[in-house]
Design a protein around this motif. Structure first.
Motif, mmCIF file in Angstrom:
data_model
loop_
_atom_site.group_PDB
_atom_site.id
_atom_site.type_symbol
_atom_site.label_atom_id
_atom_site.label_comp_id
_atom_site.label_asym_id
_atom_site.label_seq_id
_atom_site.Cartn_x
_atom_site.Cartn_y
_atom_site.Cartn_z
ATOM 1 N N GLY A 26 0.514 -1.473 0.082
ATOM 2 C CA GLY A 26 0.316 0.216 0.112
ATOM 3 C C GLY A 26 0.607 1.327 0.029
ATOM 4 N N ILE A 27 1.216 0.672 0.937
ATOM 5 C CA ILE A 27 3.015 2.631 0.483
ATOM 6 C C ILE A 27 3.967 1.266 0.432
ATOM 7 N N GLN A 28 4.959 1.993 -0.112
ATOM 8 C CA GLN A 28 6.529 1.266 -0.675
ATOM 9 C C GLN A 28 7.267 1.796 0.719
ATOM 10 N N PRO A 29 7.997 1.013 1.280
ATOM 11 C CA PRO A 29 8.904 1.710 2.259
ATOM 12 C C PRO A 29 9.756 3.222 2.067
ATOM 13 N N ILE A 30 9.714 2.984 0.714
ATOM 14 C CA ILE A 30 10.946 4.306 0.010
ATOM 15 C C ILE A 30 9.543 5.398 0.144
ATOM 16 N N GLU A 31 8.858 5.690 0.357
ATOM 17 C CA GLU A 31 7.760 6.703 0.581
ATOM 18 C C GLU A 31 7.474 7.260 2.117
ATOM 19 N N TYR A 32 7.502 6.133 2.849
ATOM 20 C CA TYR A 32 7.751 6.292 4.094
ATOM 21 C C TYR A 32 8.920 6.874 4.480
ATOM 22 N N ILE A 33 10.347 6.123 4.476
ATOM 23 C CA ILE A 33 12.049 6.590 4.633
ATOM 24 C C ILE A 33 11.279 7.960 4.104
ATOM 25 N N LEU A 34 11.605 8.611 2.878
ATOM 26 C CA LEU A 34 11.758 9.751 2.078
ATOM 27 C C LEU A 34 10.270 10.211 3.251
ATOM 28 N N SER A 35 9.398 9.927 2.868
ATOM 29 C CA SER A 35 8.772 11.254 3.638
ATOM 30 C C SER A 35 8.884 11.714 5.073
ATOM 31 N N ASN A 36 8.932 10.579 5.581
ATOM 32 C CA ASN A 36 10.083 11.593 7.047
ATOM 33 C C ASN A 36 11.205 11.231 7.429
ATOM 34 N N ASN A 37 12.001 11.869 6.315
ATOM 35 C CA ASN A 37 13.384 11.653 6.220
ATOM 36 C C ASN A 37 14.647 10.945 7.905
ATOM 37 N N LEU A 38 14.091 9.739 6.772
ATOM 38 C CA LEU A 38 15.021 9.247 8.023
ATOM 39 C C LEU A 38 16.262 8.711 7.466
ATOM 40 N N GLY A 39 16.811 8.859 8.409
ATOM 41 C CA GLY A 39 18.666 8.073 7.830
ATOM 42 C C GLY A 39 18.793 6.748 7.429
ATOM 43 N N PHE A 40 20.211 6.500 6.827
ATOM 44 C CA PHE A 40 20.296 5.174 6.405
ATOM 45 C C PHE A 40 19.990 3.893 6.712
ATOM 46 N N CYS A 41 20.397 4.267 8.338
ATOM 47 C CA CYS A 41 19.748 2.838 9.152
ATOM 48 C C CYS A 41 18.693 2.553 9.361
ATOM 49 N N GLU A 42 17.856 3.199 9.733
ATOM 50 C CA GLU A 42 16.096 3.807 9.689
ATOM 51 C C GLU A 42 15.874 3.163 8.980
ATOM 52 N N GLY A 43 16.252 3.955 7.744
ATOM 53 C CA GLY A 43 15.862 3.693 6.600
ATOM 54 C C GLY A 43 15.849 2.073 5.946
ATOM 55 N N ASN A 44 16.628 1.566 6.034
ATOM 56 C CA ASN A 44 17.059 -0.047 5.765
ATOM 57 C C ASN A 44 16.517 -0.810 6.612
ATOM 58 N N ALA A 45 16.341 -0.454 7.813
ATOM 59 C CA ALA A 45 15.598 -1.455 9.027
ATOM 60 C C ALA A 45 14.150 -1.529 8.665
ATOM 61 N N ILE A 46 13.746 -0.442 8.359
ATOM 62 C CA ILE A 46 12.322 -0.224 7.786
ATOM 63 C C ILE A 46 11.764 -1.178 6.953
ATOM 64 N N LYS A 47 13.198 -0.760 5.161
ATOM 65 C CA LYS A 47 13.441 -1.729 4.176
ATOM 66 C C LYS A 47 13.331 -3.365 4.391
#
Length: 76
Positions: A26-47
């Motif tokens: 429904g929402i791709q991880p990259i959309e969530y990561i970019l919308s919330n200005n998350l860093g590399f480690c946080e983004g990869n964990a979510i992905k």
């Protein structure tokens, strides 16, 4: 497409290299990561935690934990 380039009629979020596990969400991880200005480690964990059921299973959970451990180390 003689040049081997991806069709320009699709946006980067509409196409995926190497499967379709993100496009099914429904929402791709990259959309969530970019919308919330998350860093590399946080983004990869979510992905990894988001895709584990469709792609990497237990290994993706281990990868998510690994990135969270790196984040904890950086914060300490």
């Amino acid at each position: 497409m003689e040049s081997g380039l991806v069709s320009e009629s699709l946006t980067p979020l509409e196409r995926q290299v190497g499967g379709d596990h993100y496009k099914k969400m429904g929402i791709q991880p990259i959309e969530y990561i970019l919308s919330n200005n998350l860093g590399f480690c946080e983004g990869n964990a979510i992905k990894y935690i988001t895709r584990y059921g469709q792609k990497g299973g237990k290994q993706d959970i281990q990868k998510a934990i690994h990135y969270l451990e790196i984040l904890l180390q950086v914060l300490e």
